[in-house]
Design a protein around this motif. Structure first.
Motif, PDB file in Angstrom:
ATOM      1  N   SER A 148       1.030  -1.093   0.028  1.00 21.02           N
ATOM      2  CA  SER A 148      -0.014   0.095  -0.018  1.00 21.02           C
ATOM      3  C   SER A 148       0.926   1.191  -0.219  1.00 21.02           C
ATOM      4  CB  SER A 148      -1.069  -0.041   1.262  1.00 21.02           C
ATOM      5  OG  SER A 148      -0.107   0.064   2.408  1.00 21.02           O
TER       6      SER A 148
ATOM      7  N   ALA B 100      -4.593  -1.893 -11.269  1.00 16.41           N
ATOM      8  CA  ALA B 100      -3.519  -2.510 -11.388  1.00 16.41           C
ATOM      9  C   ALA B 100      -3.379  -3.470 -12.559  1.00 16.41           C
ATOM     10  CB  ALA B 100      -3.727  -3.579  -9.875  1.00 16.41           C
TER      11      ALA B 100
ATOM     12  N   ARG C 266       0.468  -3.816 -12.539  1.00 15.22           N
ATOM     13  CA  ARG C 266       0.980  -3.594 -11.238  1.00 15.22           C
ATOM     14  C   ARG C 266       0.622  -4.786 -10.144  1.00 15.22           C
ATOM     15  NH1 ARG C 266      -0.904  -0.198  -8.697  1.00 15.22           N
ATOM     16  NH2 ARG C 266      -2.629   0.639 -10.276  1.00 15.22           N
TER      17      ARG C 266
ATOM     18  N   PRO D 299      -1.629  -5.248  -6.975  1.00 12.03           N
ATOM     19  CA  PRO D 299      -2.667  -4.228  -6.646  1.00 12.03           C
ATOM     20  C   PRO D 299      -2.053  -3.853  -5.056  1.00 12.03           C
ATOM     21  CG  PRO D 299      -3.663  -6.245  -7.207  1.00 12.03           C
ATOM     22  CD  PRO D 299      -2.384  -6.528  -7.370  1.00 12.03           C
ATOM     23  N   MET D 300      -2.402  -2.499  -5.043  1.00 11.20           N
ATOM     24  CA  MET D 300      -1.911  -1.746  -3.761  1.00 11.20           C
ATOM     25  C   MET D 300      -2.840  -1.958  -2.437  1.00 11.20           C
ATOM     26  SD  MET D 300      -0.420   1.636  -5.337  1.00 11.20           S
ATOM     27  CE  MET D 300       0.356   2.024  -4.104  1.00 11.20           C
ATOM     28  N   GLY D 301      -4.284  -2.618  -2.775  1.00  7.22           N
ATOM     29  CA  GLY D 301      -4.887  -3.035  -1.626  1.00  7.22           C
ATOM     30  C   GLY D 301      -5.975  -2.063  -1.435  1.00  7.22           C
ATOM     31  N   PHE D 302      -6.181  -1.127  -2.527  1.00  6.34           N
ATOM     32  CA  PHE D 302      -7.365  -0.378  -2.199  1.00  6.34           C
ATOM     33  C   PHE D 302      -8.051  -0.238  -3.527  1.00  6.34           C
ATOM     34  CE2 PHE D 302      -4.087   2.618  -3.917  1.00  6.34           C
ATOM     35  CZ  PHE D 302      -4.676   3.352  -5.061  1.00  6.34           C
TER      36      PHE D 302
END
Lengths: 348, 426
Positions: free
Chosen positions: A128, A165, A170, A172-175
């Motif tokens: 994140s 993402a 990428r 995923p950054m979690g949001f």
């Protein structure tokens, strides 16, 4: 031309393997090791101005000091982008890449990117806080990893917004965030339904949650006649000027007010600021939301030991689970430290 | 004798709207007679004033205080659009109807008296151009905006009725000015032929019925006591359902989108090709008790079984309370062997890190996202504002710039699928 700083460990800097993992932090001019492959991929678009090197063990032996050294160095050189790694499935190296990227992004506002195997330990820790691209699990995948690092890194360096993402390629950054699509909702819904009816594969656009945490009920109150009972509500009942500025929806705050003040109910009187139900009847008589009258009658009869001196309030509409859990935790700790034995929570 | 399930829809495509004196349609341009519309609106003494302005796609224009939007329609021959409000009390969905496509009558106003609690008309904003235009589907049509001033002496409930009648009457009047114009398209909508080899799909169509300012009207009547009911798609498309939902703007379903329900358009277009459109089950959202929710949801699933549905698409209207009603219906339908897809907005917080759904059932394994209702959008300064000078509640200058939560973007996360947003993993 985009100016890039690059972070690598002692192995990729050519210092040595595990036996050199205590190599101290150093800064070299220009590209080193995989940095040369990055420069090849950059072509005329960018250059590596400096390479930051640190041994895997020495980084974690004093991570704070090493991060300070990175910040000091990049604070002077002011690159447009920091690339760390790629670290593939490495444990210590991956965690160092994540920590360096997170600190540089957050403290210097410089975009950062690293490359990791999706199951590497650093992914869950730092996803994140920095952009990550997926790589294979070993340096055998260096060529492909460098290409995707450079492609996405250059977008970041040029100030372009993140895309979903999977579009960016990428991790995923979690949001989640809204994105514009040209495929209408009705078309997607019908296609998904018909695929489901045919028994074909389909992909829900929102995944169902993991099983929710089960909350076991507290044990029954042993001696009600000596128990102090507190009143807690998510019904948004506050003094009329809402002194604690509790939000009408999506609350992040709670407050407590003396029940003597609620009993008096004038100067200030109480009202509900909750935006999720029609509060006119609560405003007319707050006992309908926080049943102080009934509880005091039970105390007078000796059914309960007493009413706690404060009632607690927040707003329960559109509140996120994160804030709900935090507020519940904070209120519960306060109640326990005040010696409350049981709580009646009134909900809308 | 009229064919009861056949509706002939004549469409005139409108690609320009101007204010002027010579009412009607010419070369695709609708001329709105300001004097005539003003007189029509002000026949109602509950309305003290009206300003009529056009907001066109691509203009640096912002509309605020949006209440309802209506597509101009009129019946050709017998009957009236919006029965229960205009004309006699009869059902629609048959005969002939004329529509002006690409235009909405959008009514914007404050209410005469202050509100308290939940049930109040809340801010609703449309930007007609720029990056923020994607937050409302009404940025993509020409809006004939009726900016109303209430008679200050009347109660909100009374004014609410006046607002609704003003937009419906204006919509009918405008379509009437084009009644002798040759339509660009005439389509007969008839779903009576069902192909036994194709799956039967039913549409679970939830309507908000929570109280004044959050009401939907079925043939002129609120739906507080509505049990799930079968209705013909043609009735929906022909004005049986009128919106009075003025609470959170991002997820209200205005009359225009009942008349042009995107789910119904899609199922109608695919009827006889890869599925049969088996019917529409309207039902009240926001049932107050768990028992009422289960009663309504079981009832809807039972109706879907009655008509032999193989699959269902479900939409809701409103927030968490309404989502529970829809999810329960999904669960009971799946348990009855009816496959479902559910359309849902997302509420993962402003930063998007929380779980995005209010309520789920394990059977809801096919969800279509319409985007986040929690994000905050930076609204730029614009050249022109219609509907009011400042935003409701905060009294921020409406010309901008300001930050605006998705809640207040008019149909930004429209649950009928009218907008262009989708929630994605970043």
């Amino acid at each position: 031309m985009v100016r890039i700083a690059h972070y690598i460990n002692q192995f990729f800097a050519g210092i040595g393997g595990e036996e050199k993992a205590d190599a101290p932090f150093e800064v070299r001019d220009g590209a080193v090791g995989p940095g040369r492959a990055i420069e090849m991929a950059l072509g005329a678009e960018g250059e590596i101005i400096q390479t930051l090197v640190c041994g895997d063990n020495s980084f974690h032996a004093d991570a704070e000091a090493n991060i300070e050294a990175v910040i000091a160095s990049l604070g002077r050189s002011k690159p447009d982008l920091l690339i760390a790694g790629p670290a593939f499935n490495a444990g210590r190296y991956g965690l160092a890449c994540g920590a360096v990227c997170a600190a540089v992004s957050e403290r210097l506002g410089i975009p950062t990117i690293t490359g990791l195997f999706p199951e590497a330990p650093a992914v869950d820790v730092y996803r994140s806080r920095t952009v990550m691209v997926p790589t294979g699990d070993s340096a055998a995948g260096m060529k492909g990893a460098v290409e995707v690092l450079v492609r996405t890194g250059m977008r970041l360096a040029q100030g372009e917004q993140l895309r979903p993402a999977d579009v960016d390629g990428r991790i995923p950054m979690g949001f989640r965030r809204s994105w514009v699509t040209d495929i209408p909702v009705a078309h997607r819904a019908t296609e998904m339904l018909l695929a489901k009816l045919r028994g074909d594969a389909f992909a829900s656009e929102v995944a169902l949650p993991e099983g929710a945490e089960a909350i076991p009920p507290a044990a029954a109150v042993a001696e009600l006649s000596s128990a102090t009972i507190a009143l807690v509500t998510e019904g948004g009942l506050v003094p009329e000027d809402n002194p604690d500025r509790i939000e009408s929806s999506s609350a992040t705050k709670w407050a407590r007010y003396p029940i003597s003040m609620l009993e008096r109910n004038e100067n200030p009187s109480f009202k509900s600021i909750h935006a999720g139900y029609d509060s006119q009847w609560v405003d007319a008589d707050p006992d309908r939301m926080v049943p102080l009258d009934a509880l005091k009658a039970l105390a007078a009869e000796g059914v309960i030991g007493g009413v706690h001196d404060y009632f607690y309030a927040t707003t329960g509409t559109g509140t996120t689970v994160t804030h709900g859990e935090r507020m519940g935790d904070e209120i519960a700790k306060q109640l326990i430290s005040d010696g409350v034995h049981a709580v009646i929570v009134t909900s809308t | 004798m009229r064919q009861p399930h056949s509706l002939t829809m004549h469409t005139i495509e409108i690609d320009g709207v101007v204010l002027g004196g010579d009412a009607g349609v010419s070369n695709g341009t609708l001329t709105v007679d300001v004097i005539a519309v003003t007189a029509l609106v002000l026949e109602d003494p509950r309305i003290a004033g009206v300003e009529i302005e056009i907001a066109r796609p691509g203009e640096s224009t912002r509309i605020v205080h949006c209440l309802d939007a209506v597509e101009p329609r009129t019946k050709i021959g017998e009957g009236s659009v919006f029965p229960g409000f205009l004309g006699g009390m009869e059902t629609v969905g048959q005969g002939e109807t004329l529509r002006l496509a690409g235009v909405s009558v959008l009514v914007a106003s404050r209410y005469p008296q202050p509100f308290s609690g939940l049930l109040q008309a809340r801010e609703a904003v449309v930007d007609m151009s720029g990056d923020t235009a994607v937050y409302s589907p009404f940025s993509r049509v020409a809006n004939v905006v009726l900016a109303l001033t209430p008679n200050p002496d009347i109660e909100n409930d009374d004014y609410d009725d006046a607002v609704r009648r003003a937009s419906l009457r204006t919509a009918e009047y405008l379509a009437g000015t084009a009644a002798d114009h040759e339509p660009d398209d005439t389509t007969v909508w008839d779903f009576s032929d069902q192909d036994p080899d194709l799956p039967k799909v039913v549409y679970f169509y939830q309507l908000q019925g929570q109280g004044r300012m959050a009401d939907t009207f079925l043939y002129g009547h609120d739906i507080h006591n509505l049990v799930p009911t079968l209705i013909h798609p043609n009735e929906v498309l022909d004005g049986a359902i009128v919106s009075g939902v003025y609470v959170y703007a991002c997820y209200k379903n205005p009359t225009y989108l009942h008349q042009n329900n995107p789910i119904i358009w899609e199922l109608q277009a695919r009827h006889g090709k890869d599925m049969n459109f088996a019917g529409v089950i309207i039902n009240r959202g926001h049932n107050y008790t768990q028992a009422d929710k289960e009663r309504s949801s079981h009832w809807a699933a039972k109706l879907a079984e009655f008509i032999g549905a193989d699959g269902a698409i479900l939409t809701a209207e409103g927030g968490g309370n309404s989502a529970i009603d829809m999810m329960l219906a999904c669960q009971y339908m799946e348990q009855a062997g009816i496959k479902t897809t559910v359309v849902s907005s997302e509420a993962a917080g402003a930063d998007g890190y929380d779980f995005p759904l209010f309520y789920t059932v394990p059977e809801a394994d096919a969800i279509v996202s319409i985007g986040s209702e929690d994000e905050v959008i930076a609204m730029p300064k614009v050249e022109r504002v219609i509907g009011g000078d400042t935003l409701l509640d905060t009294e921020t200058p409406a010309i901008g710039p300001f930050d605006l939560k998705m809640y207040f973007h008019y149909c930004g996360t429209n649950q009928l699928g009218a907008n262009v947003l989708v929630g994605r993993e970043f």
